[in-house]
Design a protein around this motif. Sequence first.
Motif, PDB file in Angstrom:
ATOM      1  N   ALA A 229       0.841  -1.199   0.000  1.00  0.00           N
ATOM      2  CA  ALA A 229       0.000   0.000   0.000  1.00  0.00           C
ATOM      3  C   ALA A 229       0.876   1.249   0.000  1.00  0.00           C
ATOM      4  O   ALA A 229       1.988   1.244   0.539  1.00  0.00           O
ATOM      5  CB  ALA A 229      -0.909  -0.008   1.222  1.00  0.00           C
TER       6      ALA A 229
ATOM      7  N   LEU B 228      -8.999   2.119  -3.458  1.00  0.00           N
ATOM      8  CA  LEU B 228      -8.369   0.979  -4.108  1.00  0.00           C
ATOM      9  C   LEU B 228      -8.195   1.254  -5.596  1.00  0.00           C
ATOM     10  O   LEU B 228      -9.073   1.824  -6.242  1.00  0.00           O
ATOM     11  CB  LEU B 228      -9.208  -0.288  -3.917  1.00  0.00           C
ATOM     12  CG  LEU B 228      -9.423  -0.766  -2.479  1.00  0.00           C
ATOM     13  CD1 LEU B 228     -10.118  -2.124  -2.477  1.00  0.00           C
ATOM     14  CD2 LEU B 228      -8.120  -0.831  -1.705  1.00  0.00           C
TER      15      LEU B 228
ATOM     16  N   GLN C 257      -4.370  -5.640  -6.743  1.00  0.00           N
ATOM     17  CA  GLN C 257      -4.870  -4.575  -5.862  1.00  0.00           C
ATOM     18  C   GLN C 257      -3.747  -3.651  -5.432  1.00  0.00           C
ATOM     19  O   GLN C 257      -2.673  -4.103  -5.013  1.00  0.00           O
ATOM     20  CB  GLN C 257      -5.524  -5.177  -4.623  1.00  0.00           C
ATOM     21  CG  GLN C 257      -5.995  -4.145  -3.602  1.00  0.00           C
ATOM     22  CD  GLN C 257      -6.575  -4.780  -2.353  1.00  0.00           C
ATOM     23  OE1 GLN C 257      -7.115  -5.876  -2.388  1.00  0.00           O
ATOM     24  NE2 GLN C 257      -6.463  -4.089  -1.228  1.00  0.00           N
TER      25      GLN C 257
ATOM     26  N   THR D 140      -3.585  -0.504  -2.705  1.00  0.00           N
ATOM     27  CA  THR D 140      -4.269   0.305  -1.700  1.00  0.00           C
ATOM     28  C   THR D 140      -3.574   1.658  -1.599  1.00  0.00           C
ATOM     29  O   THR D 140      -2.362   1.716  -1.356  1.00  0.00           O
ATOM     30  CB  THR D 140      -4.249  -0.392  -0.328  1.00  0.00           C
ATOM     31  OG1 THR D 140      -4.817  -1.696  -0.438  1.00  0.00           O
ATOM     32  CG2 THR D 140      -5.017   0.412   0.703  1.00  0.00           C
TER      33      THR D 140
ATOM     34  N   TYR E 134      -3.716   5.166   0.494  1.00  0.00           N
ATOM     35  CA  TYR E 134      -4.291   5.659   1.738  1.00  0.00           C
ATOM     36  C   TYR E 134      -3.856   7.089   2.024  1.00  0.00           C
ATOM     37  O   TYR E 134      -2.901   7.602   1.416  1.00  0.00           O
ATOM     38  CB  TYR E 134      -3.899   4.749   2.906  1.00  0.00           C
ATOM     39  CG  TYR E 134      -2.408   4.632   3.143  1.00  0.00           C
ATOM     40  CD1 TYR E 134      -1.742   5.463   4.039  1.00  0.00           C
ATOM     41  CD2 TYR E 134      -1.663   3.673   2.463  1.00  0.00           C
ATOM     42  CE1 TYR E 134      -0.386   5.352   4.265  1.00  0.00           C
ATOM     43  CE2 TYR E 134      -0.286   3.554   2.667  1.00  0.00           C
ATOM     44  CZ  TYR E 134       0.344   4.403   3.574  1.00  0.00           C
ATOM     45  OH  TYR E 134       1.694   4.293   3.781  1.00  0.00           O
TER      46      TYR E 134
ATOM     47  N   SER F  58      -9.038  -4.153   4.052  1.00  0.00           N
ATOM     48  CA  SER F  58      -8.838  -3.278   2.901  1.00  0.00           C
ATOM     49  C   SER F  58      -9.879  -3.507   1.821  1.00  0.00           C
ATOM     50  O   SER F  58     -10.156  -2.615   1.014  1.00  0.00           O
ATOM     51  CB  SER F  58      -7.436  -3.481   2.313  1.00  0.00           C
ATOM     52  OG  SER F  58      -7.330  -4.741   1.657  1.00  0.00           O
ATOM     53  N   THR F  59     -10.466  -4.696   1.782  1.00  0.00           N
ATOM     54  CA  THR F  59     -11.428  -5.031   0.730  1.00  0.00           C
ATOM     55  C   THR F  59     -12.837  -5.245   1.263  1.00  0.00           C
ATOM     56  O   THR F  59     -13.721  -5.657   0.521  1.00  0.00           O
ATOM     57  CB  THR F  59     -10.986  -6.305  -0.020  1.00  0.00           C
ATOM     58  OG1 THR F  59     -10.852  -7.379   0.924  1.00  0.00           O
ATOM     59  CG2 THR F  59      -9.666  -6.087  -0.718  1.00  0.00           C
TER      60      THR F  59
ATOM     61  N   LEU G 255      -8.010   3.430   5.462  1.00  0.00           N
ATOM     62  CA  LEU G 255      -7.496   4.337   4.428  1.00  0.00           C
ATOM     63  C   LEU G 255      -7.052   5.675   5.005  1.00  0.00           C
ATOM     64  O   LEU G 255      -6.665   6.577   4.263  1.00  0.00           O
ATOM     65  CB  LEU G 255      -8.558   4.556   3.346  1.00  0.00           C
ATOM     66  CG  LEU G 255      -8.933   3.319   2.521  1.00  0.00           C
ATOM     67  CD1 LEU G 255      -9.961   3.682   1.454  1.00  0.00           C
ATOM     68  CD2 LEU G 255      -7.700   2.701   1.878  1.00  0.00           C
TER      69      LEU G 255
ATOM     70  N   ASN H  90      -1.757  -5.491   1.338  1.00  0.00           N
ATOM     71  CA  ASN H  90      -2.979  -4.696   1.186  1.00  0.00           C
ATOM     72  C   ASN H  90      -3.134  -3.598   2.226  1.00  0.00           C
ATOM     73  O   ASN H  90      -3.851  -2.628   1.994  1.00  0.00           O
ATOM     74  CB  ASN H  90      -4.207  -5.608   1.250  1.00  0.00           C
ATOM     75  CG  ASN H  90      -4.351  -6.481   0.018  1.00  0.00           C
ATOM     76  OD1 ASN H  90      -3.627  -6.320  -0.959  1.00  0.00           O
ATOM     77  ND2 ASN H  90      -5.284  -7.424   0.062  1.00  0.00           N
TER      78      ASN H  90
END
Length: 620
Positions: A23, A87, A108, A110, A112, A371-372, A384, A422
């Motif tokens: 991330a 995302l 993916q 991430t 933030y 995260s998902t 996030l 993630n």
Amino acid sequence: MIDLTDQPIYNSRDSRYKTPYGAVPSGTQVRFTLRPGRVEGFSRATLSARFESRGDQIESLPMLWSGLELDRDLFQGSLDTGDYVGLVWYSFLLERLDGGRQELGPYQLTVYQAEEVPSWFGEGMTYQIFPDRFLRSRVPDPAGMVGGRWVHQDWEELPEWRPDQRGEIRNRDFFGGDLLGVMEKLDYLKGLGVETLYFNPIFEASENHRYGTADYDKIDPMLGSNQDFSRLCDEAHRRGMRVMLDGVFNHTGYVSRYFNGDGFYPDVGASQSWDSPYRPWFNFIQWPKKYESWWGIYSLPAVNESCPSYRDFIFAGENSVVRRWLRAGADGWRLDVADELPDDFVAGIHQAARAEKPDALVIGEVWEDGSTKVAYGVRRKHILGGHCDGLMNYPLRNAILAFFRGGGGEHFVSAMETIRENYPPSAFYSAMNSLGTHDTPRILTLLGAGGEYRDQSRDWRAHFRLSPKQRRRGKDLLRAAALLLFCFPGSPTVYYGDEAGMEGFEDPFNRQTYPWGREDRELVDWFRALGALRRDHPALRRGDIRYVAGQGPLLAFTRSAAGETILCACNAGDGPAAMELGFPRELTPLLGRAHVDPGEEGPTLTIPPLSGAAFLVHEG
């Protein structure tokens, strides 16, 4: 020389393919590199990125050929995340001159919002207390208390688990654990290595679990007074421990000052008058008898979190629940069913907590990859930035259980590297890591019995106790699993009594009273050693993690920080297992049993079955 013959075209966890790792904070440029084989003849590559939080806006970028590395073509490109938070789902398209194509992904990413997260929680050990069952300083008199409760005179009785004459399990049986009892054991907890006390709900409520809050302004009188709570916090702080409260803000109790379903309180509750100031707090389908409730449980009416007066009461006001109890001595909040609270409600709690106490922490209860997580059709913003600082790490618990049930070290590594990739680093290191909680069967029972035995009757599970053989196996596995937990990033969290060898299947059998004077001393000593290990080694408090082995019954990783490296190695198999470390370094045993055979290429560890060991690694 790097051997690329067995390398993939892309690996999101390898810095040769993607930087930075995992991330990234908003504003980061992420660099990608593809390495297809030269013989594949790819002449063109494209990166496609879907920005989910921007209405699935898609951005396509060419990846330029940048040369050769042995027999591999290199295609490189960068994605600018700009001011985006959310995302990004990205994929690659490789094309040949003859029209051949290969697609990779989606993967993916991430993105933030960077923020300062207090580090105190993730570094040390947390101890979870179910207040009614930890220790009572006296046998209480429940007369006049809300809920028509009754008290077990014998501390060692089973909790009541059978339906009453109306066919309901009302949880009105109490044992009388209280805050003075906790204060009496603060030195014991300090000796275990505890740095954070996490309390299940302590506000006035009619049920023994207190998840149906009756009065947010008042400590339950069976636990003590508001002053007792502040004194407990003072005593904990004096010993270097923090206090975290359970915030149950998604629902209240049917028996409460706000709903007042049974008329116990003198206030006019939502179920008593349409003109009650509390009526807008609840979602009535047909007033007053039909209303939304948590998972359809009538005794837990759901609140309307969008109601301005409710928000003001919980977090927005200067004397809100969140701020007032931090002012009274608490250091943070764990949010019950965080994924059932609106994102802006959680953000409001976070903002209020930080405004009241800059190093206050907010932990969310989420059972999946945070995260998902999708709840009520919405992708949640839990980690996030500006919401939860960390989450309860049930994915880690699932991975540990699976590994010690024969699931294979490779599956543990894959599951936990997914979480590490993630999650923002602050969320990964601020996770609440548990082997068991008030919502799961006791870890010793699970490991010793090998399952939850839901096919057996509830009466059978109520009276089940591990056989000597099962208990020995369960203890061996628990010692190894707890070592893994205490060596892993995030706060190792012990559910009260797990360190004393408590048994029990699901609620309420996992909520029995602490066996003072009957503890399993072998386990207590092991957990005390684990607490000291975590407390005394910077590498375990905040170090990085690198996997050394993860295959079949073997799992090993190192943690490194401040010039120190710790190796944790576990064997989940029923026989000894050998592991060649492959680096010329010396090992000093810290905890556990394993034979070290020094070799020219590096030491070989032989780990006994169902066990684990930790070592200090010295540079060779």
